[in-house]
Design an enzyme around this catalytic site. Structure first.
Site, PDB file in Angstrom:
ATOM      1  N   SER A   1     100.714  57.970 -56.325  1.00 36.74           N
ATOM      2  CA  SER A   1     100.082  57.382 -57.493  1.00 36.74           C
ATOM      3  C   SER A   1     100.892  57.622 -58.765  1.00 36.74           C
ATOM      4  O   SER A   1     101.976  57.077 -58.923  1.00 36.74           O
ATOM      5  CB  SER A   1      98.661  57.942 -57.605  1.00 36.74           C
ATOM      6  OG  SER A   1      97.896  57.242 -58.521  1.00 36.74           O
TER       7      SER A   1
ATOM      8  N   ASP B   1     114.232  53.047 -61.092  1.00 36.68           N
ATOM      9  CA  ASP B   1     114.509  51.637 -61.379  1.00 36.68           C
ATOM     10  C   ASP B   1     115.293  51.453 -62.676  1.00 36.68           C
ATOM     11  O   ASP B   1     115.936  50.414 -62.868  1.00 36.68           O
ATOM     12  CB  ASP B   1     113.197  50.855 -61.465  1.00 36.68           C
ATOM     13  CG  ASP B   1     112.594  50.602 -60.095  1.00 36.68           C
ATOM     14  OD1 ASP B   1     113.070  51.220 -59.123  1.00 36.68           O
ATOM     15  OD2 ASP B   1     111.633  49.812 -59.988  1.00 36.68           O
TER      16      ASP B   1
ATOM     17  N   LYS C   1     100.883  54.867 -52.876  1.00 36.04           N
ATOM     18  CA  LYS C   1      99.608  54.437 -53.463  1.00 36.04           C
ATOM     19  C   LYS C   1      99.922  53.639 -54.718  1.00 36.04           C
ATOM     20  O   LYS C   1     100.305  54.195 -55.741  1.00 36.04           O
ATOM     21  CB  LYS C   1      98.722  55.632 -53.806  1.00 36.04           C
ATOM     22  CG  LYS C   1      97.382  55.232 -54.425  1.00 36.04           C
ATOM     23  CD  LYS C   1      96.544  56.462 -54.741  1.00 36.04           C
ATOM     24  CE  LYS C   1      95.180  56.076 -55.313  1.00 36.04           C
ATOM     25  NZ  LYS C   1      95.271  55.442 -56.648  1.00 36.04           N
TER      26      LYS C   1
END
Length: 535
Positions: free
Chosen positions: A300, A311, A325
């Site tokens: 999460s 990224d 999640k």
């Protein structure tokens, strides 16, 4: 992931609508089943079902029981993370995210069917009236709690309570005859999401975060400020075992680590328009080498931070593939103290990845696939992980990353499977090392009390050969045999872990993690990588 947004008093009709979950598994038309005809319009069907159950069910059901079961049934069949929280469970779910709870302020462990105080919270109500580490709580409000197989949850329910209320406890203390009686006035007890922040070497800071709560941004800001003042040029952020928490806390943490104008995360759902979060200026660690540690229990909010760093090519992700999640929940509270957490959106990393595990075959499917991942040996062999090309994404610098089931680290650290560590692994997994250290601490608290800082403890405390032989004898009695060869590596690790557990018993996390990290392959790899980048 939970949005920090609370709404109150849902209309009563919602509870009736949610009752459909209770009947989702009925199979009609079998021999022996009467099938009455309910003449109702489609919009009234659920109301008629409620009335029919209340009037005709074989046993007496309270409205509360019917509502609880129905709501739970419906939410469970929507997705893996929508959940109903009953009034009795409310604090268990929400206290870890609030950064505080109301109680007596002790960290305890049930040892040999007795409630043992590991340490009282510094400055808390228990410490103020004289309760000490090592005390055994024998009675609570006059009722025996020793030797009755009481559970952790049962103890917490007895000790927690509203600020200002009182609870009496009877304590057994080693070296004192009879029981000591204390009356404790409950108070607000802070909880912390930062387990520890310290300098691992003269230029490398280390922060371990256990969840993402309301207080996490302030705790992180303080930790980063203190570490920078101590000379930090590089950072290891440990998110292993961190199951997540508030979305905003994850965004705030990523904001501290990313330069201005970088996409952190975006969320979107059928009834929730796209919301995009970017980093601002003034982050406390926008420059400098960075490593994020994750494992299969990182989920999460942890995955949002790891995904944002990966990224944006800001740092390295080291460890094992995270849980996966990628759903956002919003909490809505009922007037009776219960609540629901409903999935309202998916979140996406800056490259557009959704890292939620598939649950197309039912809400339990993502947990099933997670356990399948563990059983098929992924922890030991990263080559067993296969990603389809459809889940392939590229970072701005051209690095390939994947969606569809967790964050795959840049550097994979397999779980250790070394026969030379068989004795160590068995002793750790059976709790033998922990229990020996606890008993050792209990017998030697007076002598150990001279250690007030980790530096002093680390320098001046080491197990003697006689004490280590005591451990070997203790383990043997528990059926763990050392053998006659191939035990050197195990012995070295066990010595470190006994010292670490003793350190935790007297100095809390400050005495534990700096020692644990000395034998932790993932941490050591991060240190080596950051040192290499520096060279």
């Amino acid at each position: 992931m939970v949005k920090n947004k609370f709404q109150f008093y849902l209309p009563l009709v919602l509870a009736g609508i949610l009752l459909v979950g209770m009947f989702i598994g009925l199979q009609l038309g079998q021999t022996g089943i009467r099938i009455p005809v309910l003449h109702a319009r489609q919009s009234d069907k659920l109301k008629e079902v409620v009335r029919y159950v209340e009037d005709n069910y074989v046993d007496t059901l309270s409205r509360e029981t019917v509502n609880d079961k129905a709501i739970s049934g419906l939410l469970h069949n929507l997705d893996p993370h929508s959940v109903y929280i009953s009034a009795s469970e409310y604090h268990e779910y929400t206290d870890p995210l609030l950064g505080s709870f109301e109680g007596i302020g002790v960290r305890f462990q049930i040892e040999r069917d007795t409630v043992m105080v590991i340490t009282p919270v510094s400055g808390g109500p228990s410490e103020r009236i004289g309760i000490r580490a090592g005390d055994r709580i024998v009675k609570i409000d006059g009722k025996n709690v020793a030797g009755i197989h009481i559970t952790n949850n049962e103890v917490m329910k007895k000790l927690k309570g509203e600020k200002g209320t009182k609870v009496s406890v009877s304590i057994f203390r080693r070296g004192v005859q009879g029981l000591l009686s204390f009356t404790i006035t409950r108070d607000v007890i802070p909880t912390y999401s930062v387990d520890i922040a310290y300098m691992a070497d003269p230029v490398t800071g280390y922060i371990r975060l256990n969840n993402f709560s309301e207080t996490t941004p302030d705790e992180i800001a303080k930790s980063l400020t203190d570490l920078r003042a101590a000379g930090m040029k590089k950072l290891i952020l440990d998110l292993r075992g961190n199951g997540g928490g508030y979305l905003k806390a994850a965004i705030d943490l990523a904001d501290e680590l990313l330069p201005s104008g970088k996409l952190i995360v975006y969320t979107q759902g059928a009834h929730h328009p796209k919301e995009v979060s970017y980093s601002g200026s003034g982050g406390l660690f926008e420059q400098g080498d960075l490593a994020i540690l994750i494992d299969e229990y990182s989920a999460s909010a942890s995955e949002i931070v790891a995904g944002a760093i990966q990224d944006n090519d800001r740092g390295l992700i080291i460890g094992r593939r995270s849980f996966g999640k990628g759903l956002v929940q919003e909490q809505m509270n009922f007037g009776d103290g219960s609540a629901i957490r409903l999935t309202v959106a998916r979140y996406y990393t800056p490259t557009g990845r959704c890292i939620q595990r598939s649950y197309k075959n039912g809400s339990d499917d993502d947990y099933t696939s997670y356990y399948h991942q563990l059983m098929t040996g992924e922890e030991e062999n990263p080559d067993s992980i296969k990603f389809p090309d459809s889940l392939k994404f590229k970072t701005p610098k051209g690095k390939i990353v994947y969606g569809g089931g967790g964050i795959m680290p840049d550097i994979y650290i397999p779980a250790e499977k070394d026969t030379a560590l068989a004795y160590y692994n068995l002793a750790i997994n059976k709790g033998t090392v922990y229990q020996f250290a606890l008993d050792f601490t209990d017998r030697n608290r007076k002598a150990l009390s001279r250690f007030r800082t980790f530096r002093d403890f680390d320098r001046d405390f080491n197990l003697t050969e006689a004490q280590f032989n005591d451990f070997i004898a203790f383990a043997t009695k528990q059926g763990i045999k050392r053998g006659t060869k191939n035990y050197t590596a195990s012995d070295q690790r066990i010595r470190v872990m006994i010292k670490a557990y003793v350190g935790r018993n007297i100095l809390d996390n400050d005495g534990f993690f700096p020692l644990l990290n000395r034998i932790d392959p993932t941490f050591l790899k991060a240190m080596a990588v950051l040192e290499k980048k520096d060279r």
